[in-house]
Design a protein around this motif. Structure first.
Motif, PDB file in Angstrom:
ATOM      1  N   GLY A  73     -16.688 -13.602 -16.559  1.00 18.92           N
ATOM      2  CA  GLY A  73     -16.301 -13.368 -15.173  1.00 18.92           C
ATOM      3  C   GLY A  73     -15.268 -12.275 -15.022  1.00 18.92           C
ATOM      4  N   GLY A  74     -15.217 -11.355 -15.984  1.00 17.99           N
ATOM      5  CA  GLY A  74     -14.151 -10.357 -16.052  1.00 17.99           C
ATOM      6  C   GLY A  74     -13.961  -9.538 -14.798  1.00 17.99           C
ATOM      7  N   GLU A  75     -15.042  -9.064 -14.197  1.00 15.44           N
ATOM      8  CA  GLU A  75     -14.904  -8.219 -13.010  1.00 15.44           C
ATOM      9  C   GLU A  75     -14.341  -9.000 -11.833  1.00 15.44           C
ATOM     10  N   ASP A  76     -14.782 -10.247 -11.677  1.00 10.96           N
ATOM     11  CA  ASP A  76     -14.232 -11.077 -10.608  1.00 10.96           C
ATOM     12  C   ASP A  76     -12.754 -11.368 -10.854  1.00 10.96           C
ATOM     13  N   ILE A  77     -12.410 -11.645 -12.108  1.00 11.44           N
ATOM     14  CA  ILE A  77     -11.009 -11.897 -12.442  1.00 11.44           C
ATOM     15  C   ILE A  77     -10.170 -10.644 -12.211  1.00 11.44           C
ATOM     16  N   ARG A  78     -10.709  -9.490 -12.606  1.00 12.06           N
ATOM     17  CA  ARG A  78      -9.983  -8.226 -12.394  1.00 12.06           C
ATOM     18  C   ARG A  78      -9.724  -7.997 -10.904  1.00 12.06           C
ATOM     19  N   ALA A  79     -10.739  -8.242 -10.077  1.00 14.71           N
ATOM     20  CA  ALA A  79     -10.589  -8.054  -8.640  1.00 14.71           C
ATOM     21  C   ALA A  79      -9.553  -9.017  -8.067  1.00 14.71           C
ATOM     22  N   LEU A  80      -9.575 -10.259  -8.548  1.00 11.42           N
ATOM     23  CA  LEU A  80      -8.617 -11.249  -8.063  1.00 11.42           C
ATOM     24  C   LEU A  80      -7.200 -10.885  -8.474  1.00 11.42           C
ATOM     25  N   LEU A  81      -7.004 -10.510  -9.734  1.00 15.46           N
ATOM     26  CA  LEU A  81      -5.665 -10.116 -10.191  1.00 15.46           C
ATOM     27  C   LEU A  81      -5.169  -8.899  -9.428  1.00 15.46           C
ATOM     28  N   SER A  82      -6.072  -7.954  -9.159  1.00 17.09           N
ATOM     29  CA  SER A  82      -5.685  -6.758  -8.402  1.00 17.09           C
ATOM     30  C   SER A  82      -5.210  -7.139  -7.004  1.00 17.09           C
ATOM     31  N   GLU A  83      -5.917  -8.060  -6.378  1.00 17.74           N
ATOM     32  CA  GLU A  83      -5.528  -8.523  -5.037  1.00 17.74           C
ATOM     33  C   GLU A  83      -4.153  -9.195  -5.068  1.00 17.74           C
ATOM     34  N   ILE A  84      -3.942 -10.060  -6.050  1.00 16.89           N
ATOM     35  CA  ILE A  84      -2.673 -10.785  -6.145  1.00 16.89           C
ATOM     36  C   ILE A  84      -1.526  -9.841  -6.472  1.00 16.89           C
ATOM     37  N   VAL A  85      -1.754  -8.914  -7.401  1.00 10.89           N
ATOM     38  CA  VAL A  85      -0.707  -7.962  -7.769  1.00 10.89           C
ATOM     39  C   VAL A  85      -0.368  -7.045  -6.604  1.00 10.89           C
ATOM     40  N   ASP A  86      -1.367  -6.652  -5.811  1.00  3.76           N
ATOM     41  CA  ASP A  86      -1.091  -5.825  -4.640  1.00  3.76           C
ATOM     42  C   ASP A  86      -0.138  -6.539  -3.683  1.00  3.76           C
ATOM     43  N   ARG A  87      -0.360  -7.830  -3.477  1.00  2.00           N
ATOM     44  CA  ARG A  87       0.523  -8.593  -2.592  1.00  2.00           C
ATOM     45  C   ARG A  87       1.926  -8.702  -3.203  1.00  2.00           C
ATOM     46  N   TYR A  88       1.968  -8.918  -4.513  1.00  2.00           N
ATOM     47  CA  TYR A  88       3.253  -9.009  -5.200  1.00  2.00           C
ATOM     48  C   TYR A  88       4.035  -7.695  -5.070  1.00  2.00           C
ATOM     49  N   LEU A  89       3.366  -6.588  -5.310  1.00  2.00           N
ATOM     50  CA  LEU A  89       4.037  -5.289  -5.222  1.00  2.00           C
ATOM     51  C   LEU A  89       4.517  -5.013  -3.805  1.00  2.00           C
ATOM     52  N   GLY A  90       3.718  -5.408  -2.815  1.00  2.00           N
ATOM     53  CA  GLY A  90       4.136  -5.211  -1.431  1.00  2.00           C
ATOM     54  C   GLY A  90       5.400  -5.992  -1.110  1.00  2.00           C
ATOM     55  N   ARG A  91       5.460  -7.229  -1.601  1.00  2.00           N
ATOM     56  CA  ARG A  91       6.645  -8.049  -1.352  1.00  2.00           C
ATOM     57  C   ARG A  91       7.858  -7.487  -2.079  1.00  2.00           C
ATOM     58  N   MET A  92       7.697  -7.063  -3.344  1.00  2.00           N
ATOM     59  CA  MET A  92       8.824  -6.496  -4.072  1.00  2.00           C
ATOM     60  C   MET A  92       9.292  -5.194  -3.427  1.00  2.00           C
ATOM     61  N   ALA A  93       8.357  -4.409  -2.887  1.00  2.00           N
ATOM     62  CA  ALA A  93       8.750  -3.181  -2.184  1.00  2.00           C
ATOM     63  C   ALA A  93       9.641  -3.517  -0.990  1.00  2.00           C
ATOM     64  N   GLU A  94       9.335  -4.608  -0.291  1.00  2.00           N
ATOM     65  CA  GLU A  94      10.181  -5.038   0.826  1.00  2.00           C
ATOM     66  C   GLU A  94      11.575  -5.408   0.339  1.00  2.00           C
ATOM     67  N   ILE A  95      11.636  -6.107  -0.793  1.00  2.00           N
ATOM     68  CA  ILE A  95      12.936  -6.498  -1.346  1.00  2.00           C
ATOM     69  C   ILE A  95      13.753  -5.263  -1.714  1.00  2.00           C
ATOM     70  N   TYR A  96      13.116  -4.293  -2.367  1.00  2.00           N
ATOM     71  CA  TYR A  96      13.833  -3.077  -2.743  1.00  2.00           C
ATOM     72  C   TYR A  96      14.244  -2.277  -1.517  1.00  2.00           C
ATOM     73  N   ARG A  97      13.418  -2.291  -0.488  1.00  2.00           N
ATOM     74  CA  ARG A  97      13.779  -1.606   0.753  1.00  2.00           C
ATOM     75  C   ARG A  97      15.042  -2.216   1.351  1.00  2.00           C
TER      76      ARG A  97
END
Length: 254
Positions: free
Chosen positions: A153-177
């Motif tokens: 299920g690698g491609e599905d897992i990759r897509a899911l991790l990408s989605e979760i990491v995108d949300r994480y990075l967005g939240r951390m960007a807010e913290i740094y802002r």
């Protein structure tokens, strides 16, 4: 096991929730193995006491189940998705309040108050992530995907991790802002807060990998003077985060 007749009447939504609950608890106890060897549907069905036929209507195979399980693992540990976990956010807020930072950075870069906030927050966070099921799952799955080996299920897992990491990075960007605003800093031309979040996350990932091999090499405190306040005990990751932060930001009034 429970009453078979009662099990057969269990709604599909309850069956789904129960299966994921049992699997999440297993991963909390054992971790998620790369080949999903500890995630066997038949075994989980017995442990959950749910109808086998309903399970296979929801998930035709183990790969489909694991994709939902990985999402459930992150939902059960929302600190990863929202940036810092609750305890680390509390440490950061307390450090900022205790230091009562000035609104302007010094001509040489971030003020002492920011150094102290980063020093205590990163040290706390490095300890907290080791106990986070979401972080451990993320590291396991990302390492498997990066290895080049076939991951079920690698491609599905990759897509899911990408989605979760995108949300994480967005939240951390807010913290740094928010930190930049509080300490009178701005991002240097050509980079933004999301770039800063990516750089810090990549460093923490690598530091975490080395820590598993030689914990004392990473976790031993370093007495370092990074400003006029003199030597303080720093976690190695804290020094690295401060170096990244300094490289990416500058005083806002320049």
């Amino acid at each position: 096991m429970g009453d078979p007749e009662a099990r057969s009447r269990r709604p599909a939504g309850q069956t789904r929730a129960r299966m994921l609950e049992v699997a999440v608890e297993r991963v909390r106890a054992e971790g998620l193995q790369l080949d999903y060897a500890n995630i066997e549907l038949e075994d989980l069905i017995r442990a959950a006491g749910v109808p086998r036929s309903t399970v296979f209507r929801i998930w035709p195979d183990r790969v489909a189940f694991v994709a939902d399980l990985v999402r459930a693992l992150f939902e059960a540990d929302p600190g990863f998705d929202t940036g810092f976990d609750d305890s680390t956010r509390d440490v950061l807020q307390q450090a900022m309040a205790r230091e009562a930072p000035a609104t302007d950075a010094t001509p040489d870069g971030p003020p002492a108050a920011l150094r102290e906030a980063l020093r205590v927050t990163v040290a706390h966070n490095m300890a907290a992530v080791e106990h986070s099921v979401a972080w451990r799952t993320y590291r396991t799955m990302s390492a498997a995907l990066a290895s080049g080996d076939a991951v079920p299920g690698g491609e599905d897992i990759r897509a899911l991790l990408s989605e979760i990491v995108d949300r994480y990075l967005g939240r951390m960007a807010e913290i740094y802002r928010g930190l930049n605003e509080a300490f009178g800093l701005r991002m240097r031309e050509g980079v933004d807060e999301r770039d800063l979040a990516v750089a810090v996350m990549a460093m923490i990932d690598g530091m975490g990998d080395h820590r598993r091999i030689q914990p004392t090499l990473v976790d031993g405190p370093r007495a370092v003077a990074l400003g006029d306040e003199g030597p303080r005990d720093w976690h190695l990751a804290g020094i690295a985060v401060y170096g990244i932060y300094t490289a990416f930001t500058e005083p806002a009034d320049e």
